[in-house]
Design an enzyme around this catalytic site. Structure first.
Site, PDB file in Angstrom:
ATOM      1  N   ASN A   8     160.810  93.945  90.856  1.00  0.00           N
ATOM      2  CA  ASN A   8     161.034  92.694  90.115  1.00  0.00           C
ATOM      3  C   ASN A   8     162.475  92.739  89.610  1.00  0.00           C
ATOM      4  O   ASN A   8     162.770  93.405  88.623  1.00  0.00           O
ATOM      5  CB  ASN A   8     160.036  92.618  88.954  1.00  0.00           C
ATOM      6  CG  ASN A   8     160.160  91.321  88.170  1.00  0.00           C
ATOM      7  OD1 ASN A   8     161.009  90.486  88.469  1.00  0.00           O
ATOM      8  ND2 ASN A   8     159.322  91.165  87.167  1.00  0.00           N
ATOM      9  N   ARG A  92     158.775  90.322  93.658  1.00  0.00           N
ATOM     10  CA  ARG A  92     158.566  89.068  92.953  1.00  0.00           C
ATOM     11  C   ARG A  92     159.727  88.142  93.307  1.00  0.00           C
ATOM     12  O   ARG A  92     160.897  88.509  93.139  1.00  0.00           O
ATOM     13  CB  ARG A  92     158.568  89.316  91.452  1.00  0.00           C
ATOM     14  CG  ARG A  92     158.379  88.048  90.688  1.00  0.00           C
ATOM     15  CD  ARG A  92     158.475  88.297  89.223  1.00  0.00           C
ATOM     16  NE  ARG A  92     158.095  87.086  88.516  1.00  0.00           N
ATOM     17  CZ  ARG A  92     158.101  86.980  87.215  1.00  0.00           C
ATOM     18  NH1 ARG A  92     158.453  88.002  86.472  1.00  0.00           N
ATOM     19  NH2 ARG A  92     157.753  85.859  86.646  1.00  0.00           N
ATOM     20  N   HIS A 180     155.363  81.133  86.896  1.00  0.00           N
ATOM     21  CA  HIS A 180     154.470  82.170  86.331  1.00  0.00           C
ATOM     22  C   HIS A 180     153.158  82.261  87.122  1.00  0.00           C
ATOM     23  O   HIS A 180     152.127  82.690  86.588  1.00  0.00           O
ATOM     24  CB  HIS A 180     154.148  81.901  84.846  1.00  0.00           C
ATOM     25  CG  HIS A 180     155.328  82.067  83.930  1.00  0.00           C
ATOM     26  ND1 HIS A 180     155.684  81.140  82.985  1.00  0.00           N
ATOM     27  CD2 HIS A 180     156.242  83.064  83.832  1.00  0.00           C
ATOM     28  CE1 HIS A 180     156.755  81.550  82.338  1.00  0.00           C
ATOM     29  NE2 HIS A 180     157.128  82.712  82.841  1.00  0.00           N
ATOM     30  N   ARG A 240     165.450  78.968  76.488  1.00  0.00           N
ATOM     31  CA  ARG A 240     165.389  77.684  77.211  1.00  0.00           C
ATOM     32  C   ARG A 240     164.699  76.640  76.340  1.00  0.00           C
ATOM     33  O   ARG A 240     163.687  76.927  75.698  1.00  0.00           O
ATOM     34  CB  ARG A 240     164.608  77.845  78.514  1.00  0.00           C
ATOM     35  CG  ARG A 240     165.348  78.638  79.568  1.00  0.00           C
ATOM     36  CD  ARG A 240     164.456  78.991  80.746  1.00  0.00           C
ATOM     37  NE  ARG A 240     164.057  80.390  80.722  1.00  0.00           N
ATOM     38  CZ  ARG A 240     163.090  80.924  81.472  1.00  0.00           C
ATOM     39  NH1 ARG A 240     162.408  80.167  82.294  1.00  0.00           N
ATOM     40  NH2 ARG A 240     162.803  82.210  81.391  1.00  0.00           N
ATOM     41  N   GLU A 378     151.435  91.093  86.567  1.00  0.00           N
ATOM     42  CA  GLU A 378     152.008  90.465  87.762  1.00  0.00           C
ATOM     43  C   GLU A 378     152.277  91.505  88.845  1.00  0.00           C
ATOM     44  O   GLU A 378     152.148  91.225  90.037  1.00  0.00           O
ATOM     45  CB  GLU A 378     153.311  89.738  87.381  1.00  0.00           C
ATOM     46  CG  GLU A 378     153.060  88.497  86.542  1.00  0.00           C
ATOM     47  CD  GLU A 378     154.186  88.178  85.577  1.00  0.00           C
ATOM     48  OE1 GLU A 378     154.505  89.036  84.728  1.00  0.00           O
ATOM     49  OE2 GLU A 378     154.738  87.079  85.656  1.00  0.00           O
TER      50      GLU A 378
END
Ligand code: AMP
Length: 404
Positions: A8, A92, A180, A240, A378
């Site tokens: 990742n 990922r 996600h 964000r 994940e």
């Protein structure tokens, strides 16, 4: 021992994990590591399966100047010092665009297609692709699999996928993707083990971390997301802003004279909790700060989660379960309690002591909707996809063609 490497990669760090493949395709996490401080103060840290430290070393800046260099250092450590030669690598990749609804075996053609989506995820996609290219060049026969954050959302109804813009632009790829997805896919699977009676129903999952979004899941499939074309939309996040009137962007350009790259940097790095509080992008720091702007940022975060929950309930036409996950969702009993308060109108109550203990089920006995805390994983999802694809007979043929 057969192993799978999961990668990742971000702008300043490469996280990696090693899973061993046990009998009947079961996966066991063996190593969790990362190289952070790339280009500034590079450091390799890794732990074994019980959290035991395996490595903690600093490197000179010129030794790990970028993501490919970090990948090479991590690879050399695994190979030369631990004698680990993975049978495949799972990555990922944030954006699969309209093309990829499933994980895919990587070749140069796939990399070329994924490069087209760099502008859709400028802070993530280039770094996701960098280690893929490094491995493809250095180990061309080692199978690599790309797993996408967008893939879980690819079955959305057109009503959920479209913006109200001319069809031609949708055809070009301007549509609501959602992100996600690897986290949501894992949670949907886990929920069927934790609470099989509701897993097939209407579920909202709140992935509340530095990046934050919520997903409406019906019968195990994503039907709506708070994120859209990019990972900028929806909830307020660490840095964000989340949902923003596009007029604000026009104003920044026309009135503030900001260039496109300035606006991009601003929207990804200087807004959200950080921008609102002027203190930090980190929820823990905001909660302990005495600054009233920090308190306002936390209030804002909670308010927006409640607001978007209402939207997702409308998409689902009801609610059978609510799940918290990711850094804030898994660890902050206070934020969960405050969000639950905003869901009282849905009949949600919490069991205060279960919530304080980060228990798996935290709703009160009288709650009309069961509420769960499920730690996301994940990386395990990526490892599982990689193994599944590797075992697929079609993949075996592709591998053979590549070698011959
Ligand atoms: P993630 O991106 O999933 O690693 O989540 C990172 C976010 O989780 C940061 O804002 C952290 O401050 C927040 N976080 C982690 N632990 C806690 C905690 N115990 N209480 C509040 N926020 C937390």
């Amino acid at each position: 021992m057969d192993t799978i490497l999961v990668v990742n990669a971000g702008s300043s760090s490469v996280k990696f994990q090693i899973f061993s493949v046990e009998g009947e395709g079961n996966l066991q996490r063996r190593i969790k590591g990362q190289i952070d401080g790339i280009g500034s103060r590079p450091r390799l840290r890794a732990n074994g399966q019980n959290g035991d430290p395996m490595a903690d070393r600093a490197y000179p800046i010129e030794a790990v100047a970028d993501v490919p260099a970090a990948m090479s250092v991590a690879g050399a450590w695994l190979r030369d010092e631990l004698n680990i030669n993975p049978i495949a690598v799972g990555h990922r990749v944030v954006h699969g665009g309209p093309d990829y609804a499933n994980p895919v075996l990587i070749d140069h053609g796939v990399v070329g297609r994924l490069e087209r989506y760099v502008s859709l995820a400028p802070l993530h996609q280039p770094h996701n692709l960098a280690p893929i290219r490094t491995i493809l060049n250095n180990f061309p026969t080692l199978p690599q699999v790309a797993c996408f954050d967008t893939a879980f959302h690819r079955d959305h109804d057109a009503l959920a996928d479209y913006y109200a813009i001319p069809h031609q632009l949708h055809a070009e790829g301007i549509r609501r993707y959602g992100f996600h997805g690897l986290s949501y896919e894992y949670i949907a699977k886990r929920l069927s083990q934790v609470a099989s009676n509701v897993a097939g129903g209407r579920v909202i999952v709140a992935h509340l971390g530095s990046g934050a979004s919520m997903c409406a899941i019906k019968n195990g499939k994503s039907v709506e997301s708070t994120m859209g074309f990019t990972a900028l939309d929806g909830l307020a996040m660490g840095t964000r802003a989340g949902q923003l009137d596009p007029g604000v962007v026009l104003y920044l350009i026309a009135e503030k004279g900001m260039s496109v790259s300035k606006v991009q940097d601003f929207l990804y790095r200087d807004c959200g909790l950080k921008g609102l509080s002027g203190v930090s992008n980190d929820m823990r720091e905001l909660q302990t700060s005495g600054d009233p702007r920090a308190a306002f940022a936390v209030d804002y975060f909670v308010y927006r989660v409640g607001l978007h929950a209402g939207m997702l309930v409308a998409a689902l036409q009801g609610l059978d379960a609510f799940v918290f996950t990711a850094g804030i969702g898994e660890n902050s009993a206070t934020i969960r309690a405050r969000i639950a308060e905003r869901l009282t109108w849905l009949g949600v109550t919490l069991d205060a002591s279960a919530n304080a203990a980060n228990a798996s089920k935290i709703s009160g006995a009288d709650s009309r909707v069961p509420v769960f805390v499920i730690p996301t994983d994940e990386e395990l999802m990526i490892a599982q996809h990689t193994l599944t694809l590797l075992m697929n007979p079609k993949t075996q043929n592709q591998k053979r063609e590549r070698v011959s």
